[in-house]
Design a protein around this motif. Structure first.
Motif, short mmCIF file in Angstrom:
data_model
loop_
_atom_site.label_atom_id
_atom_site.label_comp_id
_atom_site.label_asym_id
_atom_site.label_seq_id
_atom_site.Cartn_x
_atom_site.Cartn_y
_atom_site.Cartn_z
N ALA A 40 0.84 -1.20 0.00
CA ALA A 40 0.00 0.00 0.00
C ALA A 40 0.88 1.25 0.00
N GLU A 41 0.58 2.20 -0.90
CA GLU A 41 1.43 3.37 -1.06
C GLU A 41 0.62 4.61 -1.41
N LEU A 66 -1.68 0.64 -4.92
CA LEU A 66 -1.10 -0.62 -4.46
C LEU A 66 -0.02 -1.04 -5.46
N ASP A 67 1.18 -1.29 -4.93
CA ASP A 67 2.26 -1.81 -5.76
C ASP A 67 2.23 -3.33 -5.62
N LEU A 79 -3.93 -0.77 5.39
CA LEU A 79 -4.45 -1.71 4.40
C LEU A 79 -5.03 -2.91 5.13
N LYS A 80 -6.28 -3.21 4.80
CA LYS A 80 -6.94 -4.40 5.33
C LYS A 80 -7.19 -5.39 4.20
N VAL A 81 -7.10 -6.66 4.51
CA VAL A 81 -7.47 -7.72 3.58
C VAL A 81 -8.59 -8.51 4.23
N PRO A 125 4.77 0.66 3.95
CA PRO A 125 5.20 0.26 5.30
C PRO A 125 5.29 -1.26 5.43
N SER A 126 5.68 -1.72 6.59
CA SER A 126 5.80 -3.15 6.84
C SER A 126 4.43 -3.82 6.82
#
Length: 224
Positions: free
Chosen positions: A76-77, A105-106, A154-156, A197-198
């Protein structure tokens, strides 16, 4: 004769206008925790960039699971869209070249990227495949200013995978623009993906990824 390919253009919030994309630059390992999780020391390296293709950007809300991979990760970026450019841009002047910001999203074929890393080869096969950059509309600076802090998440399938604050970026937006302009002539239409981020992890068909950044709305993408 060959027809001229259509120009890739991103929608702009609050208007019918489109932002035509020229180039896509992606900064690697720009959050310390992500650099560490990928096995690197964030205190010992200058910024580095790779490129995606403009037509990798996709606003459909669907991400087709790519071929030749069984380990595709989300990253996520925040994206930075430029309205002007040049060379050797000073950091103090860099934000004057920004048109707006958005969510992206990359998506990465991590298994293929890993093979290329071990062989010392470019990452294109892992990064620059079709529809590998799901993204949302751009928010003009006139509406949102220049976000230098704000929660990114970011949630999945409703479960948080990535969470950080924009102020945790190692290289800030003005520094990214300045650094890039020393090596490339930046121009209107250039897009910079500002790092993740991580918490990067694999997705599967049927997963729904939901990304948010304070002040920039949300992006929902389904893996199909």
């Amino acid at each position: 004769m060959i027809d001229t390919p259509p120009v890739v253009a991103l929608p702009v919030v609050g208007t019918d206008a489109k932002f035509p994309v020229r180039r896509v630059y992606c900064i690697g390992r720009n959050y310390a925790a992500h650099a560490i999780e990928m096995g690197h020391d964030p205190d010992r390296e200058e910024p580095f960039f790779f490129q995606k293709n403009p037509d990798n950007l996709d606003v459909s809300g669907l991400f087709p699971y790519p071929p030749q991979s069984s380990d595709v990760h989300h990253e996520a970026e925040m994206i930075v869209a430029l309205k002007s450019g040049g060379t050797d841009i000073a950091p103090d002047n860099a934000l004057g070249h920004v048109f707006g910001y958005g969510l992206s999203l990359d998506m990465t074929r991590r298994d293929l990227q890993g093979i290329q890393k071990k062989m010392g080869r470019p990452w294109a096969i892992g990064k620059a495949f079709e529809k590998s950059a799901p993204c949302g509309p751009l928010h003009p600076v006139s509406q949102v200013g220049h976000p230098d802090c704000g929660h990114l998440e970011l949630k999945v399938n409703g479960e948080t995978r990535q969470a950080a604050d924009l102020n945790q970026m190692i290289w800030k937006v003005p520094e990214m623009i300045s650094y890039l302009s020393a090596y490339f002539e930046l121009a209107a239409g250039d897009v910079i993906m500002s790092g993740t981020p991580s918490g990067v992890a694999a997705v599967e068909k049927g997963d729904v990824m939901t990304m948010t950044i304070d002040g920039l709305g949300s992006l929902e993408v389904k893996v199909v």
